[in-house]
Design a protein around this motif. Structure first.
Motif, PDB file in Angstrom:
ATOM      1  N   ALA A 196       0.821  -1.224   0.000  1.00  0.00           N
ATOM      2  CA  ALA A 196       0.000   0.000   0.000  1.00  0.00           C
ATOM      3  C   ALA A 196       0.851   1.269   0.000  1.00  0.00           C
ATOM      4  O   ALA A 196       1.997   1.278   0.452  1.00  0.00           O
ATOM      5  N   GLY A 197       0.244   2.348  -0.478  1.00  0.00           N
ATOM      6  CA  GLY A 197       0.884   3.658  -0.436  1.00  0.00           C
ATOM      7  C   GLY A 197       0.497   4.405   0.834  1.00  0.00           C
ATOM      8  O   GLY A 197      -0.467   4.064   1.495  1.00  0.00           O
ATOM      9  N   GLY A 198       1.252   5.464   1.138  1.00  0.00           N
ATOM     10  CA  GLY A 198       0.975   6.238   2.345  1.00  0.00           C
ATOM     11  C   GLY A 198       1.556   5.548   3.560  1.00  0.00           C
ATOM     12  O   GLY A 198       2.524   4.788   3.449  1.00  0.00           O
ATOM     13  N   HIS A 199       0.989   5.815   4.734  1.00  0.00           N
ATOM     14  CA  HIS A 199       1.480   5.156   5.935  1.00  0.00           C
ATOM     15  C   HIS A 199       1.063   3.693   5.910  1.00  0.00           C
ATOM     16  O   HIS A 199      -0.076   3.377   5.565  1.00  0.00           O
ATOM     17  N   VAL A 200       2.005   2.848   6.239  1.00  0.00           N
ATOM     18  CA  VAL A 200       1.800   1.411   6.035  1.00  0.00           C
ATOM     19  C   VAL A 200       1.926   0.672   7.362  1.00  0.00           C
ATOM     20  O   VAL A 200       2.972   0.676   7.998  1.00  0.00           O
ATOM     21  N   ARG A 201       0.839   0.047   7.717  1.00  0.00           N
ATOM     22  CA  ARG A 201       0.783  -0.766   8.919  1.00  0.00           C
ATOM     23  C   ARG A 201       1.111  -2.217   8.537  1.00  0.00           C
ATOM     24  O   ARG A 201       1.607  -2.978   9.342  1.00  0.00           O
TER      25      ARG A 201
END
Ligand code: FMN
Length: 319
Positions: free
Chosen positions: A129-134
């Motif tokens: 995933a893009g952005g902050h990644v958990r």
């Protein structure tokens, strides 16, 4: 009745909340009007209220609001209570709203915590995933594990790797009720990403997972490579240990910096000066952030080759 039906979505396509102003009323309303779920990304409570009201003026379709738990204030919950759905991210899930509520999760532990907290569903986020990644696993791997463990009526939506119709079909086939896309919706006419950022998205092929843009929020995020990443991170996205330590030590103070101060800092941001904050470049903001700020994008970026109207993207994703 599934959550998708309850929300009045005509198609199982969700536009991810993209914070800092990237997904505002225009994008969320266009997606909702096209039959999907539009999401307003997190901004200050007054701006969030304004964005929701403007979206309501453009569509009768379903609009969600995204709340980032580390930064949530009472005002965010007030606005969330007026949205059709609330998506929370990052932190311990806890029911704070009577509205349909999903928590974006990156692990089985988090998904089970969301079940126990009484969430209506989880967005299963993969490492792509893009952005902050958990997420630490590919989205489909996490979804397969989660499907076996959660109650039948607990909604699972898949985020990460969604750029084309077949991706949505595969997600539904694997047991997701809906597919969530961020990067694909960045490159739309309605997204408020800076034009230079959109251009990098349609030209870009490769992303790195890093903690570089962590001033105020030390957390992993996936970005395109720009001058700041080339200056401070290695090929795998790793930043010097002293920089990571500085991010962690300064986070309690920087995360509470007044907005005016944050804006002033962003206007002066340079790739060669470390302690880079997480705000992405948006239209009308400083041009310098295209090289000095985070160009959040997922691995699907290699398959996003044109800027299109959001309605066209929803149609292209609909199975
Ligand atoms: C530009 C951008 C900003 C994002 N900002 C947020 C955010 O503020 N809150 C959130 O819950 N997720 C955020 N995400 C992550 C998305 O919720 C979602 O997990 C991700 O977009 C899925 O991967 P994809 O971008 O490859 O489609 C962001 C993603 C992108 C690309």
């Amino acid at each position: 009745m599934t959550l998708v039906d309850k929300l009045g979505m005509r198609v199982p396509v969700v536009q991810a909340g993209m914070g800092g102003g990237v997904s505002g009323h225009a994008l969320a309303a266009a997606v909702a009007e096209a039959g999907g779920l539009g999401t307003i990304g997190t901004v200050s409570p007054p701006a969030l209220a304004r964005e929701l009201e403007r979206a309501r003026g453009l569509t009768g379709g379903p609009i969600a609001v995204n709340v980032l738990l580390p930064f949530a204030r009472a005002g965010h919950w007030d606005v969330a209570g007026r949205a059709d759905a609330v998506v929370t991210f990052w932190g311990r899930p806890k029911r704070r709203t009577a509205n349909p509520w999903l928590h974006q999760c990156g692990s089985i532990e988090e998904i089970l915590a969301a079940v126990h907290a009484g969430a209506d569903g989880a967005i299963v986020q993969g490492v792509e995933a893009g952005g902050h990644v958990r997420g630490k696993l590919p989205a489909h791997e996490l979804l397969a594990r989660a499907r076996r463990l959660v109650p039948e009526d607990f909604a699972l939506w898949l985020a990460g790797g969604i750029a084309e119709r077949d991706d949505v079909t595969d997600a539904l086939g694997a047991g997701a009720q809906a597919a969530v896309a961020g990067t694909r919706f960045l490159a739309t006419e309605e997204s408020a990403a800076h034009p230079g950022y959109k251009q990098r998205v349609v030209e870009g092929d490769e992303t790195v997972l890093t903690t570089l843009f962590s001033a105020g929020w030390p957390a992993a995020h996936r970005v395109l490579v720009n001058a700041a990443v080339r200056r401070w991170a290695d090929a795998s996205g790793k930043v010097p240990r002293w920089l990571h330590r500085a991010h962690v030590a300064s986070a309690p103070v920087l995360s509470r910096a007044p907005e005016a101060m944050q804006r002033a800092m962003m206007a002066r941001q340079r790739p060669e000066v470390p302690m880079l904050p997480p705000q992405p470049p948006v239209a009308g903001g400083p041009d310098g952030l295209v090289e000095a700020g985070p160009l959040y994008a997922g691995q699907t970026v290699a398959r996003v080759r044109a800027i299109a109207p959001a309605a066209k993207v929803v149609a292209a994703l609909t199975p």
